[in-house]
Structure formats: structure tokens, C-alpha cells
Motif scaffolding. Structure first.
Motif, PDB file in Angstrom:
ATOM      1  N   ARG A 471       0.840  -1.188   0.000  1.00  0.00           N
ATOM      2  CA  ARG A 471       0.000   0.000   0.000  1.00  0.00           C
ATOM      3  C   ARG A 471       0.881   1.246   0.000  1.00  0.00           C
ATOM      4  N   CYS A 472       0.465   2.239  -0.788  1.00  0.00           N
ATOM      5  CA  CYS A 472       1.185   3.508  -0.806  1.00  0.00           C
ATOM      6  C   CYS A 472       0.845   4.270   0.469  1.00  0.00           C
ATOM      7  N   GLY A 473       1.891   4.713   1.182  1.00  0.00           N
ATOM      8  CA  GLY A 473       1.690   5.420   2.441  1.00  0.00           C
ATOM      9  C   GLY A 473       1.004   6.765   2.250  1.00  0.00           C
ATOM     10  N   GLU A 474       1.087   7.347   1.049  1.00  0.00           N
ATOM     11  CA  GLU A 474       0.478   8.663   0.799  1.00  0.00           C
ATOM     12  C   GLU A 474      -0.946   8.540   0.250  1.00  0.00           C
ATOM     13  N   CYS A 475      -1.066   7.993  -0.969  1.00  0.00           N
ATOM     14  CA  CYS A 475      -2.383   7.995  -1.618  1.00  0.00           C
ATOM     15  C   CYS A 475      -3.211   6.758  -1.265  1.00  0.00           C
ATOM     16  N   LYS A 476      -2.606   5.824  -0.506  1.00  0.00           N
ATOM     17  CA  LYS A 476      -3.301   4.629   0.021  1.00  0.00           C
ATOM     18  C   LYS A 476      -3.742   3.630  -1.050  1.00  0.00           C
ATOM     19  N   LYS A 702       8.510   3.091  -5.273  1.00  0.00           N
ATOM     20  CA  LYS A 702       7.928   4.434  -5.339  1.00  0.00           C
ATOM     21  C   LYS A 702       6.585   4.410  -6.059  1.00  0.00           C
ATOM     22  N   CYS A 703       5.655   5.199  -5.547  1.00  0.00           N
ATOM     23  CA  CYS A 703       4.355   5.359  -6.190  1.00  0.00           C
ATOM     24  C   CYS A 703       4.425   6.585  -7.108  1.00  0.00           C
ATOM     25  N   SER A 704       3.544   6.635  -8.091  1.00  0.00           N
ATOM     26  CA  SER A 704       3.542   7.796  -8.999  1.00  0.00           C
ATOM     27  C   SER A 704       3.195   9.088  -8.257  1.00  0.00           C
ATOM     28  N   CYS A 705       2.556   8.958  -7.092  1.00  0.00           N
ATOM     29  CA  CYS A 705       2.210  10.150  -6.323  1.00  0.00           C
ATOM     30  C   CYS A 705       3.380  10.679  -5.502  1.00  0.00           C
ATOM     31  N   GLY A 706       4.498   9.946  -5.532  1.00  0.00           N
ATOM     32  CA  GLY A 706       5.659  10.370  -4.757  1.00  0.00           C
ATOM     33  C   GLY A 706       5.807   9.608  -3.448  1.00  0.00           C
TER      34      GLY A 706
HETATM   35 ZN   LIG Z   1       0.662   6.953  -3.947  1.00  0.00          ZN
END
Ligand SMILES: [Zn+2]
Ligand SMILES: [Zn+2]
Length: 842
Positions: A471-476, A702-706
Motif C-alpha cells: 500500500r502507498c503510504g500517501e495515496c493509500k 515508489k508510487c507515482s504520487c511520490g
Molecule cells: Zn501513492
């Protein structure tokens, strides 16, 4: 004259020397013989080898064996692999005991890598005992190629299945209330709480506590009076968010010890005349003073009010129920409906913890919930809110952890859940296709599946198949990984690798096995040199920076020809040398090959003084790992031999031994060069692909959202492992796509909510089909008086001892003689003695 037992042992020897079982299932049977008859398929319910087999295991093995031999004698082909269940809490608890660890925090201190390694070793503790009993009782099953649930490729299949479940939108994260063991630090499934022995009598507290009314919209005269509630778990009062009454029940206002108190009835020993009566429905909407403040309840207007609920009864207590959504199933559901806060002060170890929520009572910090009762009650007494308290006033049956025997609590927390409730109809329809023997077992099973309970598959533990959810820590956003290939798409390798086989050498022409020390001066042939020269022009275009070669003469010469011609630096690595042929070094290569029953066996069987492919795989992988550590951005050419290069290439893609030997594009011609696919997969210190914790948790991207994708920390419910065995034991869908229900399974009745269910659940999830066509469900073996065998009663019978005394066949026969397979079996040695005398001692 020899005894009956000696005769049996001679027969077993005969079977072994003539490989009778192997010949009935061998891959090397003439094709026509093997495929002429029908196949009768079977799936072994995997036991755990961290305990000795008991008489119940023996019974299931005898029944399986009898059916499978019968089908073989009818001319059917009956392949049957052993299987081992290796993950889960039972294994962890054993290891914790062994190394003297008390809880999860201790495990983290000890080192998760060391802990999971110890778990892996511990599961084989009694493998020898199992084999001895299988051997002596002539249980025929392929022990050489078992499926093992901790095998990386088995786990890869489990991942693939979960990815499919996710794609069908049936894998969700839900906040839910569930049975929870504070010692083990994990939730348990409903099936685990349904285990026999889970409910045991316990002496709990009995506390009558008063809640002061602040507003009473329908009955204003009640302002300032108290609502009387009863609880057996005073520790849950800190999490109180509401009170519940039954709308149709008649409540009374009493004068007790000078205070106005509302209840359906007063505790024993208190008598008072009702001043006034009213229906529960009129109490709904009353607000009261919270016993304790909490951040979670702050600003929530729904909190600390009276609600109507049908689950409130009049038998126990006062007819007024204290509601703590964090600590009870009904409470949680009511909370969900009414928008109540989930107030929790307790950490995963069952201790009051100010890190979870600021504690209103500093003195309970770090105290185990059930031990904090006296402190909490003392505080409530000071506030004048206790009517009566008896720390051991209530004895009742209470659920306990089936592994560690600690009392369970209900605990609300986020979990990963498979929404079985959404496919309930399919489950029921698929079960209709199954032939249940006896029929009554099928009825019992239907009662369970028609409830359609969702399946919580996440466990906050260490030794299990890690949930493949990142899971992405930012955008979930989440990504579910379904294969090693997909996992590798998120990891990097530092260099580009090419592999090259040596040119033809003298030993190749002579068809001789040649490893170090070489049996003769094994130079490249003229043809071999020409082959190398021909390849050099091709290598030139690749822009190689470095050559690493096996130091054996033929590879050394090949590498040097290339290096000199192209001016590339060269290094030698012993770990890239030819497989050690051992006793076959210098002999015909065909003799070496004939030594193995299957090509795959080269991974498991070593010639004398030689090595297995597994050993060769590990050394070549280590050589490659060192190259990855030393170099970055290089193009590296590895010059070696057919075997080592094939095995290395297979290992770098995470293939199984069988996949590797069957994958023909891994083979190289003389002097051929190829790019090697290298996946950067998690590996343990031995260099094997290992996706267990902690190795898997290093994989992040890395996620595309950073933000960064990290794996969720949980591992899978161990029942998902065995429940997927129909698919995972065949490495579905990587090696076998077309999985079908097996003809036959057989286990004891205690698997109703266990393996019988999880097999059907997974088969329905993946292919909307049943997992088995015929199922034989066995009753339990009891002692002669019909009592359950248990260590504490001292009536346990060891199958090993029985066989020693009476022989295996009389014992096997007796188990069929004593009752129908589905019935309980009272084991009576006297009956067995008579039976043996009458039928076997002729
Ligand atoms: Zn993300
Ligand atoms: Zn436990």
C-alpha cells in the motif's frame, strides 16, 4: 517360526526392495501402462510434523490407504503425494517455548529472521516419527515429492489466488470486532473459536455499576437518577460508549441506599419497592455522565446515551447493558449502526497503554486488562458509582485460545477479509455436487456453510505466507502481487548478465562426465575452438565489461579466447564450476543420468562424494549475488557449463527444480551466448528465494504520487495455505492451469469448519467448482469406555506401541471392524487381541 510382526516386516522389506509402490505411481512406467487406466486423484490433508502422530492420524491414514490401494487394484493410476502443513501459530508457540520467549515484543528483540528460521527447522522435529509409523503400517504415499506449504512456489500460488480474489473485489480491509488472543497478539477465525475445548469455565468478576443521568427527554424526572448496569469485565468500562435497553422490557425506578436507581431487576440480596415503572423505549435517548474521558469520544454527540437493542435480555444482570464497541461483537455492531466512537485504551498485548489513548487512571499503565479490575473498581467506588463488586462472583463458559489457552477477548481492529458472504450461494451449490460419506457429516457441513461468514485471513504474526498486499503510504492505493515476476518488476538489478557455455571439449565427444579433479586433460576440440571463435563476433556487439568464468579447463580456455580477442578483463570463480559428479567423475555421462529416477531428482539426490543440483544452485547464486554487490551498471559475461548455467538461470527466475529441468530454453549449445533473466527476489542467507518475513518486507517501491509502497505487516491465516492445496500443491497457475476437483479426500470430523470448508471456499473463489467429488469423514477414536483420549486422563494409545504388540494389519483391520468409518471408535485392546487370534493367527 517367526512371529506375525516379523512376517509383516519381511513383506515390507520385499515391497521396498522391489519398489512396489514406486512402480505403481512412477513417472518411468511405460506410457501406455500408465495412461491406459483411468486416474483416481487424491489430495492429502497436510499434517504438521512438529508433533508425533496420534491414533486419530493413524486412523485417517489407514482409511486413505485402503481406498487408494483398492482403486489401484481396480487398475486405476493413483498418484498420491504427501503434504506438510508448516506455517502458523502452533509452530510459533512451540518455538517460543523452546527459546523462552513470552510475547511478540520478545520475538522482535530476538530477531524475526532468526525466529522464522527456527520455525522452519522446528516443523520437521517429528518427521522421522511420522515416517516410521507410515513405513511400519504400510501407508503408501509419495514422501519423496511432498508439497510443503512453506515452499516458495506453494506460497507463490497462494499469492496468485489472493490476487484473483482481489480482482473479483472480494478481498477488502474492514474494521471488525473479532476474537483475539492477547498473548499471541492476533485475531482468531470463527473456525478456531469453534475448535473443541475452546470453551472452558472461568471465574469472572461481577460488578454492578451506576451511570448518572444528565438529560432525560421523555421522562424529565429521571434527571440525577442512576442507570444500573452489570458487567463481568470491569476493564471494558473504560471503553464504555453507550448503554442499551430492551425497548419492550419493563424497567423500574428503585430507591437503593438513598439513591434513585433504574433497573429491570436488582442484584440478589437487594430488595426495594418500585417507585415507578416504564418501558425501555422511554429510556432511549437519555444521556449520562461518562465514567471516563477519552479523545475518541470527544465531540461525538452519539456517545454516552441510551439506545434500544433486541439483544438485551432479562435473564442476567439488570436489563441494562454497558456498550464498549472496541470490546464486543454486539457492541461493535450497535456502534456501527448508531455512529458510536470506538474507545480503546489497550494495546495488542492486552495491556493498558497510554500510547494507544491517554489513560484516565495512570496506575493501570502497563497492566494486563484482567489484572486491572480491582484498581478500576476502587476508582469507581471513590466516585460513588459501585453498587456491588465480587472479583470472582460469576462462573461461566468462556472462549480460550486453542493454542496457548489464554482467555480470548473481542477486539475491534482493521483486518483483511474475504467476503465469503457474497458467494454463499455458489458455495452451497458447489457443495451439492459433493458425495458426503456419511451423509450426516454433509448435513453438519451445510449448517456451517449456510451461515456464510466472511473469512478474516490476516494474522498479526511472523511465520506464515505474507499477505501479498502493498500500500502507498500517501495515496493509500494498493497493489496485490500475484507472482514472483510481478514482484521483480518492482525491484532493480544492478548489472546486465549474459551466460555462455564452453565450446565442445574432448569429454563431450567421449560422452564422459568430467568435473574437478578432471579425469584427463580435457581440452577444447578443434571444433570447440571454432565454435567459440564464431560466437566472439556476436559477443563483441554486446559491449561486455567483464568476464567471470568457471576455472575448469574447457571453460577457462573458452573465456580466455574471448577475453584476449576482445580485450576484456577476466576473473575466475570456483563456484561456477561443473557439478561435482562424485563417483561418476570419468564415467559415461549416461551412467550418471541413469542414477536418477527423474531429472528433477538431481536436485535432491547426490552421487557418492558428489553434490546435488540444489547445492550447485546455492553456490552459483552466491557467486551472482557477490557480483551484484561488487558492480553496478556493468555488462557481465558468465562462462560456465550446461548444468550450472541452467540451474543458475532457473534460480534467478525463482523457478522450481521441476520447472527448471523441463524448461528447454534454459539449455545452451556449445559456445552459445544468451542474456540471462535475473529477478531480484528476496533471498535468505542460504541464497534461496525466500518470501517469508522479514526478507519480503525489504521490498518497497515508489508510487507515482511520490509516496512509497510498503507491504502490509500481516501474514495469512494458515488455513488459507492448506485450503489452497488443491491449487498450490501443483504450483497453479504457473505449472498447472487446468486444476480439477480431486476424486477423493478423507479426514476426521473436526475438519468440518477447517479443511473441508477452506478447500471448498478456495475452489469456489478461484474456479467456482467443488474441490473434491467424494469425501469420507471419520469419527474420533476414543478409549474403551468411550472417553476422549487425552494426556491428562492418561488414556492415550500410541499407534506405534499397538503395532508392536499386535502387528499393523490386525490393527488396521480392527479399525474397520469396530464401527462404521463415520462413527466414533472405542478402542479396546481386548477386542483387538481376540480379533487377531481369530483371523490372523491361523
Ligand atoms: Zn501513492
Ligand atoms: Zn493464544
Amino acid at each position: 517360526m517367526s512371529t506375525f510382526q516379523e512376517k509383516e516386516e519381511k513383506i515390507i522389506e520385499f515391497w521396498k526392495t522391489h519398489k512396489i509402490f514406486k512402480r505403481s505411481v512412477s513417472e518411468k512406467l511405460p506410457k501406455n501402462k500408465k495412461t491406459k487406466g483411468e486416474t483416481f486423484s487424491f489430495l492429502e490433508g497436510p499434517p504438521t510434523a512438529n508433533n508425533v502422530p496420534h491414533i486419530g492420524h493413524f486412523l485417517t491414514r489407514v482409511c486413505k490407504d485402503t481406498i487408494l490401494r483398492f482403486q489401484t487394484m481396480r487398475g486405476k493410476y493413483v498418484p498420491r503425494s504427501a503434504g506438510w502443513d508448516t506455517h502458523g501459530l502452533p509452530v510459533e508457540v512451540e518455538v517460543e517455548k523452546k527459546i523462552g520467549i513470552k510475547n511478540k515484543r520478545d520475538i522482535e528483540k530476538y530477531g524475526v529472521d532468526k525466529f522464522t528460521k527456527a520455525c522452519k527447522e522446528s516443523v520437521w522435529q517429528y518427521k522421522g516419527e511420522w515416517e516410521k509409523i507410515d513405513d511400519r503400517s504400510a501407508f503408501w504415499i509419495d514422501q519423496r515429492h511432498p508439497y510443503i506449504t512453506y515452499d516458495p512456489n506453494f506460497m507463490e500460488s497462494v499469492w496468485n489466488i489472493l490476487k484473483q480474489v482481489h480482482e473479483k473485489k472480494l478481498l477488502v480491509e474492514e474494521f471488525r470486532s473479532q476474537p483475539y488472543c492477547t498473548r499471541c497478539g492476533t485475531a482468531l477465525s470463527q473456525a478456531e473459536v469453534g475448535q473443541t475445548d475452546a470453551y472452558q469455565n472461568i471465574q469472572d468478576a461481577s460488578l454492578y455499576v451506576k451511570f448518572k443521568i444528565t438529560q432525560s427527554p421523555k421522562l424529565p424526572e429521571l434527571k440525577g437518577a442512576y442507570l444500573l448496569a452489570w458487567t463481568t469485565t470491569p476493564w471494558t468500562l473504560l471503553g464504555n460508549a453507550a448503554l442499551a435497553v430492551h425497548p419492550k422490557l419493563s424497567y423500574s425506578l428503585f430507591d437503593v441506599e438513598g439513591k434513585k436507581v433504574i433497573a429491570y431487576k436488582l442484584p440478589e440480596g437487594y430488595s426495594a419497592q418500585a417507585i415507578k415503572k416504564f418501558l425501555g423505549g422511554d429510556l432511549v435517548g437519555i444521556t449520562y455522565e461518562p465514567l471516563y474521558p477519552s479523545k475518541a469520544a470527544k465531540g461525538n454527540d452519539n456517545a454516552h446515551k441510551v439506545y434500544g437493542a433486541d439483544f438485551v435480555g432479562s435473564d442476567d444482570g439488570t436489563g441494562i447493558v454497558h456498550i464498549a464497541p472496541a470490546y464486543g461483537e454486539d457492541d461493535f455492531q450497535l456502534g456501527k449502526k448508531e455512529g458510536l466512537p470506538v474507545i480503546n485504551f489497550v494495546n495488542e498485548g492486552g495491556l493498558f497503554d497510554s500510547a494507544v489513548e491517554t489513560l484516565p487512571l495512570p496506575e493501570i499503565e502497563g497492566i494486563y486488562i484482567r489484572k486491572a479490575h480491582d484498581l478500576i473498581v476502587e476508582d469507581l467506588k471513590q466516585a460513588g458509582l459501585v453498587l456491588s463488586y465480587d472479583p470472582k462472583g460469576h462462573t461461566h463458559a468462556y472462549p480460550h485460545c486453542w493454542r496457548c489457552k489464554s482467555p480470548l477477548i473481542y477486539f475491534a481492529m482493521p483486518s483483511w477479509v474475504i467476503k465469503m458472504s457474497k458467494i454463499k450461494d455458489k458455495i452451497i451449490a458447489n457443495n451439492k455436487k459433493v458425495n458426503w460419506v456419511p451423509k450426516t457429516a454433509g448435513h453438519r457441513f451445510y449448517e456451517w456453510i449456510k451461515e456464510g461468514k466472511d473469512w478474516n485471513i490476516s494474522r498479526k504474526r511472523f511465520w506464515g505466507t505474507p499477505l501479498p498486499i502493498w500500500r502507498c503510504g500517501e495515496c493509500k492505493k494498493i497493489e496485490v502481487i500475484g507472482s514472483f515476476k510481478q514482484l521483480a518488476s518492482h525491484t532493480k538489478i544492478h548489472n546486465t548478465y549474459y551466460i555462455m557455455r564452453h565450446g565442445e571439449a574432448i569429454a563431450n565427444v567421449k560422452h564422459t562426465a568430467s568435473s574437478q579433479p578432471e579425469p584427463f586433460f580435457n581440452l577444447l576440440t578443434k571444433k570447440g575452438i571454432a565454435q567459440v571463435h564464431k560466437t566472439i563476433s556476436q559477443i563483441k556487439k554486446l559491449g561486455i565489461n567483464l568476464i567471470i568464468a568457471s576455472p575448469v579447463l574447457r571453460t577457462k580456455d573458452t573465456a580466455q579466447l574471448v577475453a584476449e580477442k576482445l580485450g576484456i578483463p577476466i576473473a575466475f570463480d570456483e563456484r561456477l564450476q561443473e557439478v561435482n559428479f562424485g563417483q561418476f567423475n570419468g564415467k559415461k555421462i549416461s551412467e550418471y543420468q541413469a542414477y536418477f529416477e527423474t531429472e528433477e531428482d538431481q536436485y535432491y539426490v547426490s552421487p557418492q562424494k558428489g553434490e546435488t543440483f540444489t547445492q550447485m544452485s546455492l553456490r552459483t547464486v552466491k557467486a551472482l549475488q557477490d557480483l551484484e554487490k561488487k558492480h553496478t551498471g556493468k555488462k557481465i559475461l558468465i562462462v560456465s557449463h550446461q548444468g550450472p548455467l541452467m540451474v543458475l538461470a532457473g534460480a534467478m527466475q525463482g523457478l522450481t527444480p521441476k520447472q527448471t529441468v523441463l524448461k528447454k530454453d534454459l539449455a545452451l549449445h556449445f559456445a552459445e551466448v544468451k542474456k540471462m533473466i535475473v529477478y531480484n527476489l528476496p533471498r535468505n542467507e542460504e541464497g534461496e528465494v525466500d518470501i517469508h518475513k522479514p526478507f519480503i518486507d525489504d521490498v518497497a517501491w515508489k508510487c507515482s504520487c511520490g509516496g512509497t509502497y510498503n507491504r502490509v505487516p500481516e501474514v495469512c491465516d494458515v488455513w488459507l495455505d492448506s485450503g489452497s492445496a488443491l491449487f498450490s500443491s501443483k504450483h497453479y497457475p504457473f505449472e498447472e492451469k487446468n486444476t480439477k476437483p480431486v476424486d477423493f479426500i478423507c479426514e476426521a470430523i473436526d475438519q468440518t469448519r477447517g479443511w473441508f470448508y477452506t478447500l471448498l471456499a478456495v475452489a469456489t473463489l478461484v474456479k467456482d467448482m467443488p474441490a473434491y467429488k467424494n469425501i469420507l469423514v471419520l469419527g474420533h477414536v476414543q478409549d474403551a469406555h468411550g472417553k476422549k483420549m487425552s494426556k491428562s486422563l492418561g488414556n492415550v494409545v500410541s499407534p506405534k506401541d499397538v503395532m508392536q504388540e499386535y502387528g499393523a494389519d490386525p490393527f488396521r483391520f480392527y479399525l474397520f471392524y469396530v464401527s462404521e468409518p463415520g462413527e466414533p471408535k472405542k478402542f479396546n485392546p481386548k477386542e483387538l487381541e481376540t480379533l487377531k487370534r481369530n483371523y490372523f493367527d491361523l
